[in-house]
Design an enzyme around this catalytic site. Sequence first.
Site, short mmCIF file in Angstrom:
data_model
loop_
_atom_site.label_atom_id
_atom_site.label_comp_id
_atom_site.label_asym_id
_atom_site.label_seq_id
_atom_site.Cartn_x
_atom_site.Cartn_y
_atom_site.Cartn_z
N ARG A 101 0.80 -0.94 0.20
CA ARG A 101 0.15 -0.24 0.33
C ARG A 101 0.47 1.05 0.03
NH1 ARG A 101 -3.93 1.96 4.85
NH2 ARG A 101 -1.75 2.35 6.29
N CYS A 103 -0.21 5.53 1.31
CA CYS A 103 -1.19 6.45 1.13
C CYS A 103 -0.56 7.31 1.47
CB CYS A 103 -1.51 5.78 2.89
SG CYS A 103 -2.59 6.25 3.36
#
Length: 123
Positions: A101, A103
């Site tokens: 991920r 972010c």
Amino acid sequence: MEYVATNNAPGAIGPYSQAVKVNGLLFTSGQIAINPATGAVEADTIQGQTEQVCKNVKAIVEAAGTSMDKVVKTVCFLADIADFAAFNEIYGNYFTSKPARSCVAVKDLPKGVLCEVEAIAEL
């Protein structure tokens, strides 16, 4: 290349698709906290919006014939990095396989929402 569309997630608000299948992978467009039943932004808190965003991603992933546990990468955008912990709390309920991920906080998001998530999944 095959396009994916479902009424269980908001329709595209521009010249793009909800998702595209190619070479054994699914690429979703960024999902925001629009409730597909009403067409309106859902909730005004990061928790409520994250919940709706994750439901939208899940609907598209499942419409493509795969599942949330096959998501291999997400890209997440927050309007305020101070919402990181609250976002993670809800996000973690949906992305239990812990995909890779990124972010980041951004200046603005469409329709003034607080978060956006896009995903890549195995088919």
